[in-house]
Design an enzyme around this catalytic site. Structure first.
Site, short mmCIF file in Angstrom:
data_model
loop_
_atom_site.label_atom_id
_atom_site.label_comp_id
_atom_site.label_asym_id
_atom_site.label_seq_id
_atom_site.Cartn_x
_atom_site.Cartn_y
_atom_site.Cartn_z
CB CYS A 34 0.15 -32.06 -57.15
SG CYS A 34 -0.69 -31.45 -58.61
CG ASP A 36 -3.90 -32.60 -58.47
OD1 ASP A 36 -3.88 -33.73 -57.96
OD2 ASP A 36 -4.00 -31.55 -57.83
CB CYS A 59 -5.94 -29.42 -55.19
SG CYS A 59 -5.57 -28.04 -56.27
CB CYS A 103 -4.10 -25.27 -58.93
SG CYS A 103 -3.15 -25.68 -57.46
FE1 FES Z 1 -2.16 -30.10 -57.98
FE2 FES Z 1 -3.54 -28.01 -57.26
S1 FES Z 1 -2.20 -29.15 -56.03
S2 FES Z 1 -3.37 -28.84 -59.22
#
Ligand code: FES
Length: 125
Positions: A34, A36, A59, A103
Site C-alpha cells: 500500500c 504506507d 490508512c 496495518c
Molecule cells: Fe497500508 Fe493500512 S492500508 S497500512
C-alpha cells in the site's frame, strides 16, 4: 460496524503523534503493497521507554494501531516492548477487520526497528 469504537477513537484522536527532538532511537517500517510508512521515535531511560511518538503516512487502521502501540509501550522495559505483537495491538483495539491486520504489522515492525536501532547505537543496552 466495520471498525470498533476504539479503532475510531484512536483514528480520530491519535495519541503521541509527532516527533521527539534528539530521540534515543528511531525506527521505520513500510508496507510495500500500500506504500504506507510509519516512523517511531523513542526516549529511553534506564532500559525503560520513557517516551514514544510516531508519524504515520498511512490508512486509518495504521494510525489507530500506532496510536495504541505507543500507549502500550510507555513505561515498558525494552525487552517487553520487543515482544509486543501486532496481534496484541489489534486485540487492544477490540479487533481489526481481517484485511486490515497487516496495518497493525506496520506498528510492530516500526517498534522492532526502533529498538534494534537503540541497541545498535547504545552498547550498554
Ligand atoms: Fe497500508 Fe493500512 S492500508 S497500512
Amino acid at each position: 460496524m466495520l471498525y470498533s469504537e476504539k479503532v475510531m477513537d484512536h483514528f480520530r484522536n491519535p495519541r503521541n503523534v509527532g516527533v521527539i527532538e534528539n530521540p534515543d532511537a528511531v525506527g521505520e517500517a513500510g508496507n510495500a503493497k500500500c506504500g504506507d510508512i510509519m516512523r517511531m521515535y523513542l526516549k529511553v531511560e534506564n532500559g525503560i521507554i520513557a517516551d514514544v511518538k510516531f508519524e504515520t503516512f498511512g490508512c486509518g487502521s495504521a494510525i489507530a494501531s500506532s496510536s495504541m502501540a505507543t500507549e502500550m509501550l510507555k513505561g515498558k522495559p525494552l525487552d517487553e516492548a520487543l515482544a509486543l505483537s501486532n496481534r496484541a495491538v489489534a486485540e487492544a483495539l477490540d479487533g481489526l477487520p481481517a484485511h486490515k491486520m497487516h496495518c497493525s504489522v506496520l506498528a510492530e515492525e516500526a517498534i522492532k526497528a526502533a529498538i534494534e536501532n537503540y541497541k545498535a547505537t547504545h552498547k550498554d543496552a
